[in-house]
Enzyme design. Structure first.
Site, PDB file in Angstrom:
ATOM      1  N   GLU A 152       0.869  -1.162   0.000  1.00 55.26           N
ATOM      2  CA  GLU A 152       0.000   0.000   0.000  1.00 55.26           C
ATOM      3  C   GLU A 152       0.913   1.220   0.000  1.00 55.26           C
ATOM      4  OE1 GLU A 152      -2.740   0.278   3.285  1.00 55.26           O
ATOM      5  OE2 GLU A 152      -3.508   2.202   2.551  1.00 55.26           O
ATOM      6  N   ARG A 159       5.266 -12.751   9.781  1.00 56.92           N
ATOM      7  CA  ARG A 159       5.942 -11.504   9.449  1.00 56.92           C
ATOM      8  C   ARG A 159       7.285 -11.433  10.175  1.00 56.92           C
ATOM      9  NH1 ARG A 159       2.625  -7.547   9.582  1.00 56.92           N
ATOM     10  NH2 ARG A 159       4.013  -5.838  10.083  1.00 56.92           N
ATOM     11  N   LYS A 196       4.402   0.596   9.822  1.00 57.00           N
ATOM     12  CA  LYS A 196       4.413   1.812   9.000  1.00 57.00           C
ATOM     13  C   LYS A 196       3.839   2.989   9.767  1.00 57.00           C
ATOM     14  CE  LYS A 196       3.377   0.085   4.575  1.00 57.00           C
ATOM     15  NZ  LYS A 196       2.405   0.159   3.514  1.00 57.00           N
TER      16      LYS A 196
HETATM   17  P1  ATP Z   1      -0.203  -1.462   6.719  1.00 60.34           P
HETATM   18  O1  ATP Z   1      -0.509  -1.483   8.165  1.00 60.34           O
HETATM   19  O2  ATP Z   1      -0.086  -0.099   6.156  1.00 60.34           O
HETATM   20  O3  ATP Z   1      -1.024  -2.405   5.896  1.00 60.34           O
HETATM   21  P2  ATP Z   1       1.924  -3.204   6.044  1.00 60.34           P
HETATM   22  O4  ATP Z   1       3.293  -3.198   6.623  1.00 60.34           O
HETATM   23  O5  ATP Z   1       1.099  -4.421   6.101  1.00 60.34           O
HETATM   24  O6  ATP Z   1       1.247  -1.976   6.706  1.00 60.34           O
HETATM   25  P3  ATP Z   1       1.616  -3.264   3.177  1.00 60.34           P
HETATM   26  O7  ATP Z   1       2.018  -2.219   2.206  1.00 60.34           O
HETATM   27  O8  ATP Z   1       0.209  -3.689   3.215  1.00 60.34           O
HETATM   28  O9  ATP Z   1       2.068  -2.701   4.578  1.00 60.34           O
HETATM   29  O10 ATP Z   1       2.573  -4.523   3.005  1.00 60.34           O
HETATM   30  C1  ATP Z   1       2.846  -5.106   1.758  1.00 60.34           C
HETATM   31  C2  ATP Z   1       3.152  -6.555   1.942  1.00 60.34           C
HETATM   32  O11 ATP Z   1       4.255  -6.721   2.813  1.00 60.34           O
HETATM   33  C3  ATP Z   1       1.985  -7.301   2.559  1.00 60.34           C
HETATM   34  O12 ATP Z   1       1.800  -8.499   1.833  1.00 60.34           O
HETATM   35  C4  ATP Z   1       2.412  -7.570   3.956  1.00 60.34           C
HETATM   36  O13 ATP Z   1       1.880  -8.780   4.420  1.00 60.34           O
HETATM   37  C5  ATP Z   1       3.941  -7.652   3.827  1.00 60.34           C
HETATM   38  N1  ATP Z   1       4.594  -7.261   5.081  1.00 60.34           N
HETATM   39  C6  ATP Z   1       4.375  -6.144   5.798  1.00 60.34           C
HETATM   40  N2  ATP Z   1       5.121  -6.143   6.933  1.00 60.34           N
HETATM   41  C7  ATP Z   1       5.834  -7.286   6.927  1.00 60.34           C
HETATM   42  C8  ATP Z   1       6.779  -7.883   7.836  1.00 60.34           C
HETATM   43  N3  ATP Z   1       7.144  -7.282   8.959  1.00 60.34           N
HETATM   44  N4  ATP Z   1       7.301  -9.083   7.506  1.00 60.34           N
HETATM   45  C9  ATP Z   1       6.956  -9.681   6.361  1.00 60.34           C
HETATM   46  N5  ATP Z   1       6.073  -9.189   5.472  1.00 60.34           N
HETATM   47  C10 ATP Z   1       5.502  -8.003   5.741  1.00 60.34           C
END
Ligand code: ATP
Ligand code: MG
Length: 565
Positions: free
Chosen positions: A44, A270, A280
């Protein structure tokens, strides 16, 4: 300067089937359930990518590479209130920098707004979605809890005609934000709260970075994600564990809509890393509230921050490979990342000399005005990296901490009467420490032994220490920035993060002296300052005023301090 030093962890690819997701992919390919694996990375654009995202990127792009498929980059741009072009550009730059390529497969959820809208109408027509006039609060109150079922909305049994009419008017912008939503009609008593008539569309009078003001309603993540996967022919939709409870809804949408393919969602744990936060929301606040200089502050766990600090992409890929992919959440010690980093830099970084906290040493028996050139190797394990000339003269700088006036027993470096080796140069002996009126040492008076040129004594006498130095006349001034972890505790309390910041995470050294070869230093390419660690040029540098970031020290001194403290 060219070097053929080999890099470790060079390839992002590894052997097939080495974690449970790769096992699933392999089994699907072997059984012919899928012909070509297609994955996606779906950020996102509401912030910069961090090292946690790198895990997802390496997994999605890595699997596509290893199994001969493809990976899409898809911006999940369904919430225009938080999304910005700056983030879109940063994300593309960061994924590329990590070493991955989506080719022509760059997509946006917003590319599909028209099709998603039509599918929403289809759900209305088949009686599987309705327009709800309840307020956000009412919807929340009536959703129930883990132990109690929710309550049906009084608007749940609207006719198809009325729903279609209202939904079209929502789209046309007739109603203010929050006045109505479109909900799936599933089961308000479901044990899974995500299935209690989830919201599919909400009204938002906000301009979108890509679609402008064309839309007054935007789909929810849950409604958009699976359908976008289906449109793109994604075979394995890989996401983090918090989406496990959303999977029934993902499947419900796919089953109830006439979509072009049937993707499946798989969840993995994660990445959580000690001494930092990978949220984020918190990272955004650190930037907005000025706790750091920006998203690319070298203390940030963002890809942009790591890059600016000098962490090479190969080190990040190697780290991700080592930690593996599992189904249970866990916490990874940041020293694992530092291990991968030191391995990579030890192999690749050229060696240089720089004195971070200088004190002048005058070699009394070295002729005034004389300068000679000495050979210094660029990499001890890589002859092809060659050598360079360094200038030696009567006045040098050495590190303050390499001198002690009254040393304890085990201090083998410079002290009055003691002899040490100057790296690549001569043995010197300290005669005297000169002090100012305040009693502070301002300069060391030394002598050298001309017979020890190159660093060995013909009479075979030994010295216990070799110290680095630069020529006072030829060295250049530099600013050096030393970083320690942003947070004091291994697992910072995210709710209270501002109070848990390490007040000493940045130390500025204004008077460092660097050898002339460092005039060629490049952004993002760390060099080793001998005995001091790995450093790389910072974009804040100005002509004649270079700034260096410490990428990492040579050893894990932080771990020792933690134990000692
Ligand atoms: P938000 O709370 O804004 O959704 P987010 O960190 O999930 O934050 P996204 O942009 O939705 O942000 O993440 C993109 C992809 O990265 C998603 O598939 C998410 O599952 C993965 N992702 C996010 N944080 C992690 C993490 N700490 N470890 C592994 N994968 C992650
Ligand atoms: Mg997310």
């Amino acid at each position: 300067m060219t070097s053929n030093v080999k890099t470790s962890g060079e390839a992002a690819a590894g052997e097939a089937g080495r974690d449970f997701i790769r096992d699933i992919v392999k089994a699907d390919l072997d059984a012919g359930r899928v012909k070509e694996v297609v994955t996606r990375f779906p950020p996102e654009p509401n912030g910069y990518l961090h090292i946690g995202h790198a895990k997802s990127i390496c997994l999605n792009f890595g699997i596509a590479q290893e199994f001969g498929g493809r990976c899409h980059l898809r911006f999940d741009d369904t919430n225009p209130t938080k999304e910005e072009q700056e983030y879109i550009d940063a994300i593309e730059r960061d994924v590329r920098w990590l070493g991955f390529d989506w080719g022509r497969h760059l997509y946006h959820a917003s590319d599909y707004f028209g099709r998603l809208y039509n599918w929403a109408e289809d759900l209305i027509r088949t009686g599987k979605a309705y327009v709800d006039d309840q307020s956000q609060d009412e919807i929340r109150q009536n959703r129930g809890t883990l132990t109690e079922p929710g309550k049906n909305s009084p608007f749940r049994n609207r006719s198809v005609e009325e729903n279609l009419d209202l939904f079209r008017r929502m789209r046309a912008g007739e109603f203010p934000n929050g006045a109505r939503v479109l909900r799936a009609k599933i089961d308000m008593a479901s044990g899974n709260i995500n299935m209690r008539d989830p919201v599919l569309y909400r009204i938002l009078h906000v301009s979108h970075p890509r679609t402008g003001t064309a839309w007054k309603i935007y789909p929810s993540y849950d409604f958009a994600h699976g359908q976008c996967d289906a449109i793109e022919g994604i075979t394995h939709s890989i996401c983090t564990l918090e989406f496990e409870d959303h999977r029934p809804l993902y499947d419900w949408c796919i089953e109830n809509l006439d979509v072009p393919s049937r993707p499946h969602q798989y969840e993995f744990a994660r990445l959580n890393l000690t001494y930092t936060v990978l949220s984020k929301r918190v990272l955004t606040l650190l930037v907005r509230n000025g706790h750091v200089s920006g998203w690319d502050d070298p203390r940030m766990p963002t890809i942009a921050g790591l890059r600016r600090r000098g962490v090479p992409p190969a080190a990040i890929r190697d780290f991700i490979k080592r930690i593996g992919v599992a189904k249970a959440n866990s916490l990874v010690d940041v020293s694992m990342l530092e291990f991968s980093l030191r391995e990579e830099l030890n192999n690749t970084a050229l060696r240089r000399m720089a004195v971070l906290r200088p004190i002048k040493a005058v070699i009394e028996n070295y002729p005034e005005g004389q300068v000679e050139e000495l050979d210094a190797v660029n990499h001890p394990d890589d002859p092809a990296a060659g050598s360079r000339k360094i200038k030696f003269g009567r006045e040098l700088y050495i590190e303050q901490e390499d001198f002690m006036e009254s040393p304890p027993k085990k201090f083998f470096r410079l002290s009055p009467g003691a002899e040490v080796r100057l790296r690549y140069a001569y043995f010197i002996t300290c005669k005297e420490a000169v002090k100012n009126a305040k009693g502070e040492i301002t300069e060391l008076r030394c002598t050298y032994d001309p017979a020890t040129k190159g660093g060995n004594a013909p009479d075979g006498r030994k010295v216990k220490a070799t110290i680095h130095w630069v020529s006072a006349m030829h060295s250049m001034p530099a600013e050096v920035r030393i970083y320690d972890p942003l947070f004091l505790k291994p697992v910072p309390d995210v709710a209270n993060f501002a109070n848990e910041l390490n007040p000493n995470s940045l130390e500025l050294l204004n008077g460092a002296r660097i050898e002339p070869a460092l005039a060629d230093a490049k952004l993002e390419v760390p060099v080793q300052f001998e005995r001091n660690g790995y450093f790389c040029l910072d974009p804040d540098s100005k002509p004649g005023k270079p700034v260096f970031n410490r990428t990492i020290g040579l050893r894990d001194t932080w771990a020792k301090e933690k134990v000692a403290g």
